[in-house]
Motif scaffolding. Structure first.
Motif, mmCIF file in Angstrom:
data_model
loop_
_atom_site.group_PDB
_atom_site.id
_atom_site.type_symbol
_atom_site.label_atom_id
_atom_site.label_comp_id
_atom_site.label_asym_id
_atom_site.label_seq_id
_atom_site.Cartn_x
_atom_site.Cartn_y
_atom_site.Cartn_z
ATOM 1 N N PRO A 11 -0.576 -20.320 9.759
ATOM 2 C CA PRO A 11 0.343 -20.225 8.618
ATOM 3 C C PRO A 11 -0.180 -21.038 7.442
ATOM 4 O O PRO A 11 -0.568 -22.197 7.579
ATOM 5 C CB PRO A 11 1.665 -20.778 9.158
ATOM 6 C CG PRO A 11 1.574 -20.585 10.640
ATOM 7 C CD PRO A 11 0.125 -20.756 10.991
ATOM 8 N N GLY A 12 -0.203 -20.393 6.257
ATOM 9 C CA GLY A 12 -0.787 -21.015 5.074
ATOM 10 C C GLY A 12 -2.153 -20.454 4.730
ATOM 11 O O GLY A 12 -2.596 -20.528 3.588
ATOM 12 N N ASP A 13 -2.867 -19.935 5.760
ATOM 13 C CA ASP A 13 -4.142 -19.266 5.505
ATOM 14 C C ASP A 13 -3.897 -17.795 5.185
ATOM 15 O O ASP A 13 -2.930 -17.196 5.662
ATOM 16 C CB ASP A 13 -5.075 -19.380 6.705
ATOM 17 C CG ASP A 13 -5.606 -20.788 6.868
ATOM 18 O OD1 ASP A 13 -5.383 -21.590 5.942
ATOM 19 O OD2 ASP A 13 -6.214 -21.073 7.907
ATOM 20 N N ILE A 14 -4.794 -17.235 4.359
ATOM 21 C CA ILE A 14 -4.737 -15.805 4.016
ATOM 22 C C ILE A 14 -6.042 -15.186 4.457
ATOM 23 O O ILE A 14 -7.118 -15.539 3.942
ATOM 24 C CB ILE A 14 -4.513 -15.602 2.506
ATOM 25 C CG1 ILE A 14 -3.210 -16.265 2.053
ATOM 26 C CG2 ILE A 14 -4.499 -14.114 2.167
ATOM 27 C CD1 ILE A 14 -2.981 -16.191 0.553
ATOM 28 N N HIS A 15 -5.967 -14.291 5.427
ATOM 29 C CA HIS A 15 -7.152 -13.603 5.924
ATOM 30 C C HIS A 15 -7.239 -12.233 5.270
ATOM 31 O O HIS A 15 -6.237 -11.521 5.148
ATOM 32 C CB HIS A 15 -7.083 -13.456 7.454
ATOM 33 C CG HIS A 15 -7.380 -14.741 8.174
ATOM 34 N ND1 HIS A 15 -7.907 -14.788 9.432
ATOM 35 C CD2 HIS A 15 -7.215 -16.042 7.796
ATOM 36 C CE1 HIS A 15 -8.064 -16.043 9.818
ATOM 37 N NE2 HIS A 15 -7.634 -16.830 8.835
ATOM 38 N N THR A 16 -8.434 -11.889 4.832
ATOM 39 C CA THR A 16 -8.666 -10.599 4.182
ATOM 40 C C THR A 16 -9.724 -9.818 4.936
ATOM 41 O O THR A 16 -10.576 -10.399 5.628
ATOM 42 C CB THR A 16 -9.121 -10.782 2.723
ATOM 43 O OG1 THR A 16 -10.348 -11.506 2.701
ATOM 44 C CG2 THR A 16 -8.082 -11.524 1.916
ATOM 45 N N HIS A 17 -9.663 -8.513 4.775
ATOM 46 C CA HIS A 17 -10.651 -7.620 5.389
ATOM 47 C C HIS A 17 -10.869 -6.432 4.447
ATOM 48 O O HIS A 17 -9.905 -5.855 3.928
ATOM 49 C CB HIS A 17 -10.165 -7.121 6.755
ATOM 50 C CG HIS A 17 -11.219 -6.345 7.509
ATOM 51 N ND1 HIS A 17 -12.152 -6.943 8.317
ATOM 52 C CD2 HIS A 17 -11.493 -5.023 7.553
ATOM 53 C CE1 HIS A 17 -12.956 -6.026 8.839
ATOM 54 N NE2 HIS A 17 -12.565 -4.856 8.378
ATOM 55 N N ILE A 18 -12.134 -6.116 4.183
ATOM 56 C CA ILE A 18 -12.488 -4.994 3.331
ATOM 57 C C ILE A 18 -12.663 -3.760 4.207
ATOM 58 O O ILE A 18 -13.493 -3.750 5.129
ATOM 59 C CB ILE A 18 -13.770 -5.267 2.536
ATOM 60 C CG1 ILE A 18 -13.598 -6.539 1.688
ATOM 61 C CG2 ILE A 18 -14.109 -4.083 1.638
ATOM 62 C CD1 ILE A 18 -12.490 -6.454 0.675
ATOM 63 N N VAL A 19 -11.899 -2.726 3.912
ATOM 64 C CA VAL A 19 -11.941 -1.478 4.675
ATOM 65 C C VAL A 19 -12.532 -0.398 3.778
ATOM 66 O O VAL A 19 -12.150 -0.272 2.600
ATOM 67 C CB VAL A 19 -10.538 -1.064 5.166
ATOM 68 C CG1 VAL A 19 -10.612 0.213 5.988
ATOM 69 C CG2 VAL A 19 -9.924 -2.196 5.996
ATOM 70 N N LYS A 20 -13.473 0.348 4.303
ATOM 71 C CA LYS A 20 -14.102 1.437 3.576
ATOM 72 C C LYS A 20 -13.509 2.770 4.028
ATOM 73 O O LYS A 20 -13.449 3.052 5.216
ATOM 74 C CB LYS A 20 -15.613 1.447 3.793
ATOM 75 C CG LYS A 20 -16.315 0.205 3.261
ATOM 76 C CD LYS A 20 -17.815 0.282 3.485
ATOM 77 C CE LYS A 20 -18.509 -0.949 2.947
ATOM 78 N NZ LYS A 20 -19.981 -0.895 3.170
ATOM 79 N N ILE A 21 -13.100 3.550 3.050
ATOM 80 C CA ILE A 21 -12.566 4.892 3.310
ATOM 81 C C ILE A 21 -13.558 5.890 2.725
ATOM 82 O O ILE A 21 -13.877 5.827 1.541
ATOM 83 C CB ILE A 21 -11.171 5.081 2.697
ATOM 84 C CG1 ILE A 21 -10.196 4.038 3.245
ATOM 85 C CG2 ILE A 21 -10.657 6.484 2.951
ATOM 86 C CD1 ILE A 21 -8.797 4.154 2.679
ATOM 87 N N THR A 22 -14.036 6.801 3.554
ATOM 88 C CA THR A 22 -15.044 7.789 3.140
ATOM 89 C C THR A 22 -14.481 9.181 3.340
ATOM 90 O O THR A 22 -13.741 9.442 4.299
ATOM 91 C CB THR A 22 -16.329 7.617 3.959
ATOM 92 O OG1 THR A 22 -16.762 6.266 3.842
ATOM 93 C CG2 THR A 22 -17.429 8.530 3.435
ATOM 94 N N ASN A 23 -14.826 10.069 2.408
ATOM 95 C CA ASN A 23 -14.458 11.475 2.529
ATOM 96 C C ASN A 23 -15.560 12.186 3.301
ATOM 97 O O ASN A 23 -16.621 12.480 2.758
ATOM 98 C CB ASN A 23 -14.265 12.100 1.147
ATOM 99 C CG ASN A 23 -13.895 13.566 1.228
ATOM 100 O OD1 ASN A 23 -13.568 14.069 2.293
ATOM 101 N ND2 ASN A 23 -13.941 14.250 0.094
ATOM 102 N N PRO A 24 -15.344 12.521 4.579
ATOM 103 C CA PRO A 24 -16.398 13.201 5.354
ATOM 104 C C PRO A 24 -16.386 14.712 5.177
ATOM 105 O O PRO A 24 -17.284 15.396 5.661
ATOM 106 C CB PRO A 24 -16.060 12.812 6.795
ATOM 107 C CG PRO A 24 -14.573 12.675 6.792
ATOM 108 C CD PRO A 24 -14.191 12.172 5.423
ATOM 109 N N GLY A 25 -15.382 15.242 4.524
ATOM 110 C CA GLY A 25 -15.293 16.690 4.366
ATOM 111 C C GLY A 25 -15.805 17.134 3.012
ATOM 112 O O GLY A 25 -15.959 16.350 2.080
ATOM 113 N N HIS A 26 -16.068 18.437 2.891
ATOM 114 C CA HIS A 26 -16.574 18.985 1.639
ATOM 115 C C HIS A 26 -15.480 19.149 0.605
ATOM 116 O O HIS A 26 -15.772 19.422 -0.553
ATOM 117 C CB HIS A 26 -17.242 20.345 1.900
ATOM 118 C CG HIS A 26 -18.491 20.243 2.730
ATOM 119 N ND1 HIS A 26 -19.706 19.932 2.186
ATOM 120 C CD2 HIS A 26 -18.687 20.385 4.065
ATOM 121 C CE1 HIS A 26 -20.622 19.915 3.136
ATOM 122 N NE2 HIS A 26 -20.033 20.181 4.295
#
Length: 1921
Positions: free
Chosen positions: A1474-1489
């Motif tokens: 509590p008090g810490d802020i954890h972040t995570h970068i998520v990549k979203i890719t379009n695999p369809g045409h």
């Protein structure tokens, strides 16, 4: 009720206090308009109100209508508020009654009057509560009703006028009629269309409104609409074609605006994507074999069109369209410059440019041609055949490149193929070499030896052609002088193959000396000319003089002397010579003394004095000529010097054609000036009368040996001189030792004694002239004047009165006099004021008085006698009368004569004050009388003498005038009378002069004027002509008389105007001359005229009538007269019902009958006859598909009846029959001839044919489509024949266009009829239903023909996304089963090319799930497709249970097709404090045409601690990646300790929903201590002791801790004084702490241990106690450690404790005493102990990092030396890569030419600073190329210790194909090299190889060719051109 312009209607409630305003948000304009139009008037009345401020037109004065002058309502507000602000009626039915109410609320605090008035519209009626104005109480409302009864369903408008006590304002009433609505789709998309190619889509648009649609459609390029304007009836449909022609690749969008005639605009959206298609050249460069300059060669070229369009190509000169436009602009500017220069070249002056000549027009036409030129490739060397054409789809076209050189050189040209479907033009480099002729000279050098100048010699050389091509040659002469001496014969000519030409050379020697000349033979087609070198030497003649020098000796200035010499030619060659003396002057010949004496004006001396050009002093005779061979010539040289100097010159000889100064003869001479003197310098003249000439003689003496020339200089400034002198013989020559006498004439100009200096100059002398004094005395005239005084008496002002003054000259010379008045601005003048009185004569002078004021004047006459005394004569006079003067006759009577009424009578004059005082003038009218008024015209003359009582009609402006002295005022007397009458009035003028206070009458004027009106007597007011033209009659001109008489007393200027076919003639029926108007009519004069009518004005034979007005205007009066003139001409005429009959196209071998009615519209009997108008050269019957037959017009058309007669008004029905012969088109003209009348033409046309149609496509390729979305395509059925036909679609499918059944094509319309030449667009709707490839077909039958099969194919897909997170598969039997099926399907042959590219973009390393399964992107895509397909098949079962009309149910089912449950993604944050802020970068890719649009539902994360920064993403392209940040902050949501699990849905638009499960565990950090008590042993002050405690983190979260020392502080007595209290506090603060902790803070990772040292350093001898407080960040746990210690001080003992020394004397030896010190420690001197100084120096070089500028060493025993042991501790280098995770930089799979940049973050976690470099190590050759894989910065990096970071940029720019690679980046620092991170990537590109590296053609016959095949293989990933 709201206005039609208000977007949202608002309606009031019944009570006024409920009226409120509100704001409504905007809506779809089309839906809003349709919704509003659907409202009835009652519904609109029930809708909310909108309150608007009414329009105010007038403000009123409240004081005139009410006692309440003040109002509580603001002035910008209205007293009464109308509800509604405007009344609107909608959706009404004609001739029905509708009613609306209008409430007016009194907003004031007092009752106010109200009046409501309705306009004059017959459709609205106002029902008021009261018929009169009435008051409305404060705050109350008055309700009015408006009754509306429309006649049509159209717009109506009127206004209610609201009148209150303060203002008047309006309330509009509007009735909105029916509107038209065209059902265009909201959006039209053109996907993947070829660039620079027209793609069309046809829309079926219906008018679903209630009114005929008059529309116009506008859009922006590259979109266009056809038709763009038109009209469409209610319920009707039409086809609208939208064309998309993109100029460049990319995405285009444009609005399409539909404008209605009612003012509404509807916006639609057009979008399109333009791409390049696969069209290429088989080679980019082409080399043509060598060719001779007169021959040609060629090679072939192929264009491959591998697209589905018909490509149009054209070869161009420039690389793009912009370059073409710039070239056109340059050419156009050149043409404009030529056009500007043409008028100068052709002599066109500016005024004549309005009529340009032929060259001007030619240049203008050329400028127009340049602007319209398409700039194709045009070259004389290279020719491409064909230059332009079309290439069918999936085919190739071969063309030839022809090379025809003109010169022997290498040609290279780049052309560009402009082809549709490609954005850029395809370049083609053409190369060829031209071979020239082979020509030689028989010799290339020619030596001619020595030759004499002027002699002629001849030579010959041969020019040989050893080649096979004839050529043209020419000789090129050099530019030097010797080259002009040569002549070549012939100079040019043709040289045949294997022939030679003799070249003759002639040399005429004209230049001396050695020479070498090169002559070039230019051979056409040869790059280098042939050179012939000619060399030799030219020599010249010999000659001499017979004397060695010409010596002139001393010569006098200006006196010529001549010497002689002889020139002898000693050579045998004659020559032309020129003699000259260099250094002689170049100006005019020198002046001789004899010429100087004869010069009457001394021009020669004046030029010399001005410093003219140096004169030519030598004369040579002869100076030019021809010397014969061995001959001689006598020469005379004359010197006439004009320069005083010594001469040392030479006589030189120039020989023409040989040289300059070939021989010289010295010339010597000396020029001097003789000395002259005056015998008597003073000449006396005695007493002289003024201006009388007297003469004396002057003697001049010459004492030298040379003659001289003298000149008596003329007098300077003679006009201002007191004495004038001159000499009748000023010039002369004086011989040596002689004298001459010079006569001088003198004339005295002023009186008194005078001494005048005259000058005598010597010719050539620069010294001052000789001075002569002329002595004289001047005397003036004697004049007598009488009378001595003049008195004029009393005289009239402003009039001249003269008196005479007599002047008598009593001397012998004339006397000049002048007279003037003594005073300024005198009233007297003298004439003449100056003159001459002859000797012994008398002259009279007139003195004239002109007084300018009525007072006494005095002055004096001043008389000046030149060269005599001045006389003063007094004058006086008294003025009477007035000084006001009028410039025109004005009084006492002013007769203005007759004047026309309505025309003002104006008399202008000027009044001038010519006096000395100011005049104030007043004009008045006295006794105004008017004659009796006339009641009729014209007897105006009878009213003379009769006076009426009318007021004055004359006005004078200005009536009051102030005139300063000399001022002039403009006065205007105007009279105006609207009725004819005689007016007489008297004008009086009074004046106040100067400061006088009395007004005096100075003049009176009687004004009389007669006002009349024009009167013209006309014989008739209407003239009519009627002419009937019977057969055989001849039309002639018709005349009728007209008389005009002037009945008024003034002459009239009459202007007559009459238009054709009428004209005005004289009485003898002759046309009125052009200059006859205006016609002057004297009073009583009568004018006789004729009106002529031309019945043949209209050339046709149709009945016509003309009516014009003869307008009679007067120049003197605005009155006009008018006479009506009418003419009618009748012919036998018919009225035809129509002029053309079109039978259209009928079936073969059938007939059709049409009828037409004709009527006799003339008053004559009409006889008619029908026939066919035939052309002998053109056959009216044409056969289209069969053999032509001999058919006449009568066999195709028939007319009944053919002839007849019609009485006036009778009608006849005529039948026309058309016989349709097979496949014929007949067009003929039927002619109806009327006897005596015109002929009428009726065009007949008919055609017979069969059915024919075309389909634009038989295969519909839908491409990629969303499988749950209905795709729409169009098939165009075109009627290519000339007969309409019906069509039907077999098994068209069920459902509606919005919801067809899945897998079944739906065709709309399924049946219909197509007119000839028209087309029908069939809309095909198809719903795939499931993902995957589909192919369906349907059949369409036209008429009785065989059905046509049309197929529909494509691939169903859906928008999707992929996250770089693991999937939750484990534990789900459904997902595990689908996973196995997906693996099996991929193992059966699925290719992974797409997954490779996507894998690089999504994740370079595969993700691992809980079971350790390797997840592949393509496997996940396949699994998702199988899950959605399974779900879609289940949903399709529900569609078959409902009817197709249930559209809403079908739409819901379509949306549920994508509601499949997909495996969840998992994002685990782990343990979080509590008090810490954890972040995570998520990549979203379009695999369809398919582009993907998605958004996350952030509301589900509310109060969970999780948050995501995911904005809605629109149209993410294929393989593109979007990142978002996910954060977890448990403290923000006050979460308890434990696990947190939340499901985040990510919704893909028109796609499935992807679930992301967010996990975390909330934990609190804690520590364990090794002990909680520290007890130190006794420590001596100045020493320290250390103890160690251990901290251990046993939890799963990092723990950040800190330690502080708390020592008990002694309390300060509060009762102490403030100063002592503050002093004690400061001492306590400055006391150092005896307990110290190292380190005092830190961070422990999970499971990590740490040792902490506690140091005790006592300051005094006592017991110490303290506490160590251990604080843990973000934790409630508090730990304490008790610390105890005891300090000791060293004790010193001195014996004795006091030392007493006795008294001492100064300068004594002193006295000693002994003291004994006992100490447990060593004692030494700080200044003198050498051991201490050495140890101190050693200690200064040491440092302890763990202490505060102190060094801790073991204690030494007393007397023991210091021993220092140096120890060091190595620190481990900790360099980590913070980002990207895993120390792997994924560059992806790029195309060649692309560039990607990645950022790597490096951190130094070492305890020491670090300096290092980075280096890429790779064995791949492609990566070792410069600029492919780079690191920035490349220089040395420096990082501070403990957490310092830096960023490194990795740039990947591949230039060619690179296989997937993995390379390391090394960290290099002194003594260490290790791997820091890994770089992975690849590059897709082409890899082309040939099956053989060389070709051997062997022997080939000349001018033939052979071919060999080379196989080119592309093993890369990308196609090549």
């Amino acid at each position: 009720m709201a206005s039609g312009k208000t977007p949202w209607p608002m309606r009031s409630c019944r009570r006024a206090d409920r009226f409120q305003s509100r704001v409504v948000t905007s809506r779809n304009p089309k839906l809003a308009r349709e919704a509003e139009e659907s409202l009835t008037t009652k519904q609109r009345l029930a809708s909310p109100w909108e309150r608007r401020r009414p329009r105010t037109t007038q403000l009123r004065d409240m004081g005139g209508v009410s006692h309440q002058k003040f109002s509580a309502v603001d002035p910008d507000q209205r007293l009464f508020q109308p509800f509604p602000s405007q009344v609107v009626f909608e959706n009404y039915v004609p001739r029905q009654f509708y009613m609306a109410t209008l409430a007016l609320r009194n907003r004031d605090r007092v009752p106010r009057l109200l009046n409501v008035i309705l306009g004059n519209s017959p459709y609205f009626e106002l029902i008021s509560p009261s018929d009169e104005d009435y008051k409305v109480a404060a705050g109350m409302s008055s309700t009015y009703r408006i009754l509306f009864r429309p006649d049509e369903n159209k717009d109506y408008f009127d206004e209610l006028i609201i009148i209150t006590e303060r203002e008047k304002f309006f309330v509009p009433i509007r009735a909105i009629g029916a509107r038209a609505i065209l059902d265009f789709p909201e959006q039209l998309n053109f996907t993947d269309c070829p660039v620079r190619f027209s793609t069309r889509k046809t829309l079926l648009v219906r008018n679903v409104g209630k009114r005929e649609a008059c529309y116009s459609i506008t859009t922006l390029s590259p979109f266009s609409v056809d038709p763009s304007i038109g009209t469409l009836g209610v319920g009707e449909a039409m086809e609208v074609t939208v064309e998309f022609h993109p100029p460049k690749t990319g995405v285009y969008s444009s609005p399409m605006i539909v404008h209605y005639d009612t003012g509404e605009d509807v916006h639609k959206s057009l979008s399109g994507t333009a791409v390049d298609v696969n069209i290429r050249l088989d080679k980019s460069s082409l080399t043509v074999e060598k060719a001779s300059i007169t021959l040609s060669n060629q090679r072939s070229l192929v264009i491959h069109n591998q697209s589905a369009i018909t490509a149009h190509f054209q070869w161009k000169r420039f690389v793009d369209q912009e370059e073409e436009e710039r070239q056109k602009l340059r050419l156009q500017r050149q043409e404009e410059d030529k056009l500007h220069d043409v008028p100068k070249e052709h002599g066109v002056v500016p005024p004549l440019r309005e009529h340009p000549s032929l060259p001007l027009c030619t240049f203008q036409n050329q400028g127009t041609e340049v602007q319209g030129d398409c700039m194709p490739f045009c070259n004389d060397i290279f020719t491409i055949v064909p230059m332009e054409g079309d290439i069918l789809p999936n085919s190739s076209l071969e063309m030839n490149v022809i090379f025809k050189p003109k010169e022997a050189r290498v040609y290279q040209e780049t052309v560009y193929c402009d082809i549709s479907g490609c954005e850029t033009r395809l370049p083609l480099c053409l190369r060829g070499e031209g071979v020239g002729p082979h020509v030689e000279l028989s010799c290339d050098q020619l030596s001619i030896g020595k030759v004499f100048v002027g002699s002629t010699h001849s030579y010959r050389v041969l020019l040989l052609n050893r080649g096979v091509v004839e050529t043209h040659f020419s000789v090129v002469y050099p530019e030097r002088a010797v080259g002009c001496c040569f002549t070549f014969t012939p100079r040019e000519g043709m040289l045949l193959p294997f022939e030679h030409q003799v070249i003759g050379i002639s040399f005429n020697a004209t230049v001396l000396g050695q020479f070498t000349e090169e002559f070039q033979f230019s051979v056409k087609g040869s790059p280098e000319p042939l050179t012939l070198t000619v060399s030799g030497c030219v020599i010249g003649p010999a000659f001499h003089f017979d004397v060695s020098c010409l010596c002139f000796g001393e010569v006098s200035f200006g006196f010529p002397r001549t010497l002689c010499c002889r020139l002898t030619n000693a050579s045998s060659v004659p020559f032309n010579f020129n003699l000259r003396i260099p250094g002689d002057g170049s100006g005019a010949p020198s002046v001789t003394s004899f010429a100087q004496v004869s010069d009457s004006i001394g021009l020669s001396w004046r030029k010399r004095a001005r410093g003219a050009n140096k004169p030519a002093e030598f004369t040579i005779r002869p100076f030019t000529g021809t010397m014969c061979s061995e001959g001689h010539l006598d020469i005379q040289v004359t010197l006439c010097s004009n320069t005083v100097k010594r001469y040392k010159l030479a006589l030189v000889v120039d020989v023409d054609g040989v040289g300059k100064e070939l021989l010289s003869l010295p010339v010597r001479a000396r020029c001097v000036i003789p000395t002259l003197r005056v015998l008597h310098p003073a000449v006396p003249f005695g007493r002289c009368s003024l201006k009388v000439p007297y003469q004396q003689m002057l003697t001049l003496v010459n004492d030298s040996n040379l003659p001289g020339c003298y000149w008596a200089l003329p007098q300077e400034n003679k006009a201002a001189a007191a004495v004038w002198y001159s000499s009748p013989e000023p010039r002369g020559i004086i011989q040596p030792h002689s004298s001459v006498e010079i006569p001088f004439t003198l004339e005295v100009q002023v009186t008194g004694k005078q001494d005048t200096v005259a000058r005598v100059a010597v010719f050539g002398s620069k010294e001052s002239p000789l001075k002569v004094h002329l002595l004289s005395t001047g005397e003036g005239p004697v004049v007598h004047v009488h009378p001595s005084e003049i008195n004029f008496g009393s005289i009239q002002v402003l009039q001249d009165v003269s008196r005479t003054l007599h002047l008598s000259n009593q001397s012998v010379i004339p006397a000049s006099f002048s007279a003037k008045m003594a005073g300024e601005n005198s009233c007297w003048s003298i004439g003449p004021s100056q003159g001459v009185i002859p000797a012994k004569a008398e002259v009279s002078v007139a003195v004239t008085a002109n007084l300018d004021d009525t007072e006494q004047f005095k002055d004096e006459v001043v008389l000046f006698i030149e060269n005599s005394r001045t006389y003063i004569i007094p004058v006086q006079a008294v003025g009477i009368g007035t000084t006001i003067v009028i410039d025109k006759p004005f009084g006492p009577k002013l007769q203005l004569g007759p004047c026309f009424s309505l025309d003002p009578c104006c008399y202008r004059f000027q009044m001038t004050n010519k006096g000395r005082r100011t005049h104030l003038l007043y004009w008045t009218t006295e006794g105004g009388t008017t004659l009796q008024q006339c009641n009729h015209l014209p007897p105006i003359s009878n009213t003379k003498g009769k006076v009426s009582s009318c007021g004055p009609v004359f006005t004078l402006q200005p009536l009051r005038t102030e005139l300063m002295p000399g001022q002039t005022a403009e006065m205007v007397l105007e009279g105006s009378c609207r009725t004819p009458q005689v007016v007489k009035e008297k004008l009086l003028c009074h004046a106040i002069v100067g400061n006088e206070g009395v007004k005096n009458l100075i003049m009176q004027v009687d004004v009389t004027c007669e006002f009349i009106a024009p009167a013209l007597q006309i014989c008739t007011r209407e003239i009519t002509f009627r002419v009937e033209k019977h057969p055989g009659d001849v039309l002639t001109l018709q005349y009728k008389p007209l008389s005009l008489k002037n009945m008024c007393s003034l002459p009239l200027s009459v202007v007559l105007a009459l238009e054709q076919p009428f004209s005005i003639c004289t009485a003898d029926q002759q046309p009125l001359p052009a200059d006859a108007q205006p016609m002057k009519l004297r009073s009583g004069e009568e004018l006789q005229l004729c009106i002529r009518f031309n019945p043949a004005y209209e050339e046709d034979l149709l009945i016509w009538a003309a009516e014009k007005a003869l307008k009679i205007k007067f120049l003197e009066h605005p009155h006009e007269e008018q006479v009506t003139v009418r003419g009618e001409v009748s012919f036998p005429n018919l009225q035809m019902q129509t002029t053309a009959l079109d039978f259209g196209c009928i079936l073969n071998d059938t007939k059709d009958v049409r009828y037409m009615e004709m009527t006799n519209c003339s008053p004559l009997v009409v006889q008619y006859h029908w026939s066919f108008l035939k052309d002998s050269q053109v056959n009216p019957v044409r056969f289209m598909e069969t053999e032509p037959l001999a058919l006449g017009v009568e066999e195709v058309f028939d007319i009944l009846p053919l002839h007849g007669e019609l009485q006036p008004g009778q009608s006849q029905r005529v039948a026309f029959t058309f016989f349709g012969h097979a496949n014929t088109v007949t067009q003929v003209t039927a002619l109806c001839r009327v006897e005596g009348g015109p002929s009428y033409k009726v065009a007949l046309r008919g055609e017979a044919s069969h059915i024919s149609y075309l389909l634009d496509t038989s295969e519909i390729d839908c491409g990629l489509q969303v499988f749950n979305k209905v795709t729409e395509a169009a098939v165009t059925l075109q009627n290519s024949g000339k007969l309409g036909f019906a069509f039907v679609v077999l098994s068209p499918g069920t459902g509606t266009a919005a919801s067809p059944l899945p897998g079944m094509p739906l065709v709309v319309p399924s049946t219909g009829y197509v007119e000839p030449g028209k087309q029908q667009v069939l809309k095909v709707y198809y719903l795939p239903g499931v993902p995957g490839v589909f192919c369906r077909a349907f059949q369409m039958q036209v008429g009785h023909l065989e059905p046509e099969k049309i197929s529909v194919k494509g691939e169903g897909t859906f928008p999707r996304i992929h996250l770089d997170l693991p999937r939750n598969i484990k534990g789900s039997a459904k997902y595990e089963k689908i996973l196995e099926k997906a693996k099996e399907k991929l193992d059966k042959g699925s290719q992974r090319d797409e997954a490779v590219a996507l894998g690089e973009a999504v994740a370079a390393e595969p993700r691992m799930d809980d079971s350790g399964t390797l997840w592949d992107v393509q496997l996940q895509m396949q699994m998702e497709e199988m899950l959605i397909e399974e779900h879609a098949l289940e949903q399709q079962k529900a569609l078959t249970s409902r009817p197709p009309e249930d559209t809403a149910f079908h739409q819901r089912v379509h949306r549920r097709l994508l509601k499949a449950e997909l495996p969840e993604y998992i994002l685990d944050f782990g343990y979080v404090v509590p008090g810490d802020i954890h972040t995570h970068i998520v990549k979203i890719t379009n695999p369809g045409h398919y582009p993907a649009s998605f958004h996350g539902d952030g509301y589900v994360l509310y109060n969970t601690g999780f948050s995501v920064c995911l904005d809605p993403v629109k149209r993410l392209p294929y393989c593109e990646t979007k990142t978002f940040e996910a954060c977890f902050d448990p403290q923000s949501a006050s979460l308890p300790l434990g696990k947190v699990d939340v499901l985040l849905p990510i919704k893909v638009t028109r796609g499935p929903t992807f679930q992301v499960r967010l996990r975390a565990v909330v934990a609190e950090p804690s520590l364990c201590l090794s002990r909680d008590r520290l007890e130190f042993s006794a420590v001596q002050c100045g020493q320290c002791q250390e103890e160690t405690i251990q901290l251990h983190n046993t939890f799963q979260v990092p723990c950040k801790w800190s330690i502080s020392v708390n020592v008990p502080v002694k309390e300060v007595d509060k009762h102490l004084p403030a100063s002592e209290h503050q002093k004690l506090l400061e001492e306590m603060k400055s006391t150092p702490c005896v307990f110290e902790v190292l380190p005092s803070a830190g961070t422990l990772a999970p499971g990590q241990q740490c040792r902490v040292q506690v140091r005790f350093s006592p300051m005094e001898e006592k017991c110490y106690r303290g506490e160590l407080q251990i604080r843990i960040c973000q934790s409630s746990q508090r730990l304490q450690v008790l610390v105890l210690g005891h300090g000791l001080e060293p004790r010193l003992e001195f014996s004795p404790s006091e030392l007493e020394l006795g008294p001492l004397l100064p300068q004594s030896c002193g006295e000693e005493g002994a003291v004994v010190m006992k100490s447990p420690c060593e004692v030494y001197s700080l200044e003198f102990d050498e051991q201490h100084l050495a140890e101190e120096q050693l200690l200064q070089t040491l440092k302890d990092d763990n202490s505060r500028n102190s060094l801790l060493l073991p204690p030494c025993a007393p007397g023991e030396k210091l021993t220092v042991e140096a120890q060091g501790r190595g620190t481990k280098m900790k360099v980590d890569v913070v980002d990207p995770p895993g120390k792997v930089v994924k560059l992806g799979n790029l195309w060649t030419g692309q560039t990607v940049k990645k950022i790597v973050t490096i951190a130094n976690n070492s305890a020491a600073p670090l300096a290092f470099k980075l280096r890429v190590t790779s064995t791949v050759p492609e990566l070792q190329e410069a600029g492919v894989l780079c690191l920035k910065p490349s220089k040395e990096l420096k990082l501070k210790r403990r957490g310092d970071t830096c960023k490194v940029e990795v740039t990947f720019c591949p230039k060619r194909r690179i296989q997937p690679f993995t390379t390391e980046v090394l960290l290099e620092c002194p003594g260490l090299v290790r791997s820091l991170f890994v770089v992975r990537g690849s590059c897709r590109g082409s890899l082309v190889s040939l099956d053989q590296d060389h070709l051997s053609f062997g022997a080939v016959v000349h001018r033939s060719y052979t071919c060999q095949r080379v196989v080119m293989q592309n093993t890369g990933d990308r196609g090549v051109r």
